[in-house]
Scaffold this motif. Structure first.
Motif, PDB file in Angstrom:
ATOM      1  N   LEU A  19       0.556  -5.711  -1.204  1.00  0.00           N
ATOM      2  CA  LEU A  19       1.741  -4.865  -1.097  1.00  0.00           C
ATOM      3  C   LEU A  19       1.810  -3.885  -2.266  1.00  0.00           C
ATOM      4  O   LEU A  19       2.111  -2.700  -2.091  1.00  0.00           O
ATOM      5  CB  LEU A  19       2.997  -5.741  -1.079  1.00  0.00           C
ATOM      6  N   LEU A  20       1.495  -4.378  -3.459  1.00  0.00           N
ATOM      7  CA  LEU A  20       1.573  -3.536  -4.647  1.00  0.00           C
ATOM      8  C   LEU A  20       0.583  -2.386  -4.589  1.00  0.00           C
ATOM      9  O   LEU A  20       0.875  -1.280  -5.054  1.00  0.00           O
ATOM     10  CB  LEU A  20       1.306  -4.384  -5.894  1.00  0.00           C
ATOM     11  N   THR A  21      -0.603  -2.627  -4.004  1.00  0.00           N
ATOM     12  CA  THR A  21      -1.632  -1.583  -3.981  1.00  0.00           C
ATOM     13  C   THR A  21      -1.555  -0.694  -2.742  1.00  0.00           C
ATOM     14  O   THR A  21      -2.420   0.164  -2.566  1.00  0.00           O
ATOM     15  CB  THR A  21      -3.033  -2.212  -4.090  1.00  0.00           C
ATOM     16  N   ALA A  22      -0.534  -0.887  -1.896  1.00  0.00           N
ATOM     17  CA  ALA A  22      -0.261   0.122  -0.870  1.00  0.00           C
ATOM     18  C   ALA A  22       0.125   1.405  -1.603  1.00  0.00           C
ATOM     19  O   ALA A  22       0.900   1.376  -2.568  1.00  0.00           O
ATOM     20  CB  ALA A  22       0.851  -0.341   0.059  1.00  0.00           C
ATOM     21  N   ARG A  23      -0.400   2.527  -1.167  1.00  0.00           N
ATOM     22  CA  ARG A  23      -0.322   3.747  -1.968  1.00  0.00           C
ATOM     23  C   ARG A  23       1.096   4.133  -2.397  1.00  0.00           C
ATOM     24  O   ARG A  23       1.322   4.416  -3.580  1.00  0.00           O
ATOM     25  CB  ARG A  23      -0.991   4.889  -1.211  1.00  0.00           C
ATOM     26  N   PRO A  24       2.099   4.147  -1.504  1.00  0.00           N
ATOM     27  CA  PRO A  24       3.443   4.548  -1.967  1.00  0.00           C
ATOM     28  C   PRO A  24       4.010   3.573  -2.998  1.00  0.00           C
ATOM     29  O   PRO A  24       4.635   3.992  -3.981  1.00  0.00           O
ATOM     30  CB  PRO A  24       4.267   4.541  -0.677  1.00  0.00           C
ATOM     31  N   VAL A  25       3.807   2.262  -2.760  1.00  0.00           N
ATOM     32  CA  VAL A  25       4.322   1.265  -3.694  1.00  0.00           C
ATOM     33  C   VAL A  25       3.603   1.374  -5.032  1.00  0.00           C
ATOM     34  O   VAL A  25       4.220   1.303  -6.106  1.00  0.00           O
ATOM     35  CB  VAL A  25       4.167  -0.151  -3.105  1.00  0.00           C
ATOM     36  N   TYR A  26       2.300   1.566  -4.974  1.00  0.00           N
ATOM     37  CA  TYR A  26       1.501   1.654  -6.194  1.00  0.00           C
ATOM     38  C   TYR A  26       1.901   2.859  -7.031  1.00  0.00           C
ATOM     39  O   TYR A  26       1.994   2.770  -8.257  1.00  0.00           O
ATOM     40  CB  TYR A  26       0.019   1.730  -5.824  1.00  0.00           C
ATOM     41  N   THR A  27       2.166   3.966  -6.368  1.00  0.00           N
ATOM     42  CA  THR A  27       2.597   5.166  -7.091  1.00  0.00           C
ATOM     43  C   THR A  27       3.877   4.897  -7.867  1.00  0.00           C
ATOM     44  O   THR A  27       4.001   5.250  -9.049  1.00  0.00           O
ATOM     45  CB  THR A  27       2.810   6.328  -6.107  1.00  0.00           C
ATOM     46  N   GLY A  28       4.826   4.219  -7.221  1.00  0.00           N
ATOM     47  CA  GLY A  28       6.071   3.880  -7.907  1.00  0.00           C
ATOM     48  C   GLY A  28       5.858   2.910  -9.044  1.00  0.00           C
ATOM     49  O   GLY A  28       6.469   3.038 -10.112  1.00  0.00           O
ATOM     50  N   ALA A  29       4.948   1.913  -8.846  1.00  0.00           N
ATOM     51  CA  ALA A  29       4.694   0.929  -9.891  1.00  0.00           C
ATOM     52  C   ALA A  29       4.046   1.578 -11.111  1.00  0.00           C
ATOM     53  O   ALA A  29       4.383   1.260 -12.259  1.00  0.00           O
ATOM     54  CB  ALA A  29       3.806  -0.192  -9.348  1.00  0.00           C
TER      55      ALA A  29
END
Length: 427
Positions: A246-256
């Motif tokens: 989940l964290l490395t899904a692109r939109p989530v990763y960008t936010g992280a």
């Protein structure tokens, strides 16, 4: 922001794996099923998914291991192979000079001496003559690793090993590309990994193809003495990597990444620490377990997947589209290998930190291959491993995803300034 690496596993597989953790199962029967499946070529094996149970959970009965041994990890399989070979203490083991540090630590743990043999940047393997040049009367074994998705024939090395009576172990952890490759015929042992970031991952597990029946029988007997992986271990692993997926899904990763930057945190270091299969553990006790039924069930499902070859082909295709846009395509590590499926697409740069910073500013979270190291030479061996040391210090892995449009690849290639392109060292 494009993450440095994605997990090659889908949500249905994760759900199946989690459900398998709640079922009873026989680890030995599941191991026999995985061994037969791998030996017969995955989807080309004699059983269909229905033949392994209506819902794919029940393992098939019977043997037919085809010279394979299912293990918890490639590390575990190497440990078994060296224990079964019972080499005299102080024997030297020639190793291709770039590998994960745990591999030479296992060699040392058996009272053996790892001796690095430098790799060629174009093939990521030592030249044939280098193996003989590095050998001494104390040499008893060779461990050779195929890196970054490259593969090359080992015929000359296999002939040398057979002539001198060396054990030849082939590490194919980064080279798996589907059911058609089961290792080099001349290797005594070929090791395949299905760890968290590997192709067709089961978030763990490995298969050793062992071509010497006596060696296989001894490995199997030693393996039976190890305890089975605890029932909660796989459940915790699946929960961990579901969160990381989940964290490395692109939109989530960008936010992280943005949040980590605002907080002054090193997001890359935190991610690297969490991805390692045995990070933070006491190595030898951790690897000396047999895989549990839930892990083996998920591994069997992944071996049955029909799309692995297509997925690898898509991965390689996008890498090649990027490579032709680079300032010097021949500089990509493994550019001269007969087979390169680009498990990683790595390039040398004189200042990796600066290159990574530029890539991140353009939306590409490149990373160093921090899981790799250069095998240290023993004190009485003066030959260096210059290319290996250069790779470990200067390689940058470019983040690629299937389906990346040309405009995105153009943008990534433009960040790699030709004036900053770092050449690999000569011999």
């Amino acid at each position: 922001m494009y993450p440095p690496k994605s997990f090659d596993i889908g949500w249905p597989d994760l759900a199946y794996g989690l459900a398998a953790c709640g079922r009873d199962g026989d680890a030995d029967r599941w191991a026999a099923t995985v061994e037969r499946r791998f030996g017969d070529g995955g989807t080309k094996g004699p059983e269909s998914a229905a033949g392994s149970g209506a819902n794919g959970w029940e393992p098939a009965a019977g043997g037919g291991a085809n010279g394979c041994l299912a293990a918890l990890s490639v590390r575990s399989a190497l440990d078994l192979a060296l224990a079964a070979a019972a080499l005299p203490r102080g024997s030297e083991v020639l190793m291709s000079a770039v590998t994960i540090p745990d591999m030479w630590r296992i060699v040392v743990g058996h009272g053996l001496v790892p001796v690095p043999v430098d790799v060629d940047a174009g093939t990521l393997l030592p030249a044939a003559a280098q193996w003989a040049a590095a050998a001494t009367p104390r040499t008893r074994a060779v461990v050779v690793a195929h890196l970054f998705g490259t593969r090359a024939p080992l015929d000359s090395l296999a002939e040398l090993a057979a002539r001198r009576g060396w054990l030849l172990v082939e590490d194919c952890a980064q080279a798996y590309d589907g059911p058609d490759f089961r290792g080099s015929p001349g290797a005594d042992v070929s090791l395949f990994s299905f760890g968290p970031i590997k192709t067709a991952t089961a978030l763990g597990g490995a298969v050793a193809v062992v071509r010497n029946p006596g060696l296989l029988a001894t490995m199997r007997a030693l393996h039976q003495e190890w305890p089975v992986q605890g029932p909660g271990d796989q459940a915790r692993r699946i929960a961990k990597y579901t969160a990381l997926a989940l964290l490395t899904a692109r939109p989530v990763y960008t936010g992280a990444v943005t949040a980590a930057g605002l907080l002054g945190r090193d997001h890359e270091g935190g991610l690297q620490e969490r991805v390692g299969a045995f990070a933070g553990t006491d190595l030898m006790p951790a690897i000396r377990h047999r895989p549990g039924p839930a892990l083996l069930a998920l591994l069997d499902r992944r071996l049955r997947a029909a799309d692995t070859v297509r997925a690898v082909a898509r991965r390689a295709a996008v890498a090649r589209r990027l490579v032709v846009r680079l300032p010097d395509p021949s500089m990509v590590y493994g550019a001269d290998a007969p087979v390169h499926t680009f498990w990683l697409c790595a390039v040398p740069t004189p200042d990796p930190a600066a290159t990574i910073a530029r890539l991140r500013s353009a939306g590409f979270d490149a990373a160093r291959p921090t899981s790799l190291g250069a095998v240290p030479a023993p004190p009485d061996h003066q030959q260096g491993a210059r290319t290996a040391a250069h790779l470990v210090r200067h390689a940058v892995c470019l983040p690629l995803r299937p389906g990346m449009p040309d405009r995105v690849l153009d943008r990534m290639a433009a960040v790699l300034d030709p004036e900053d392109w770092g050449p690999a060292p000569g011999p």
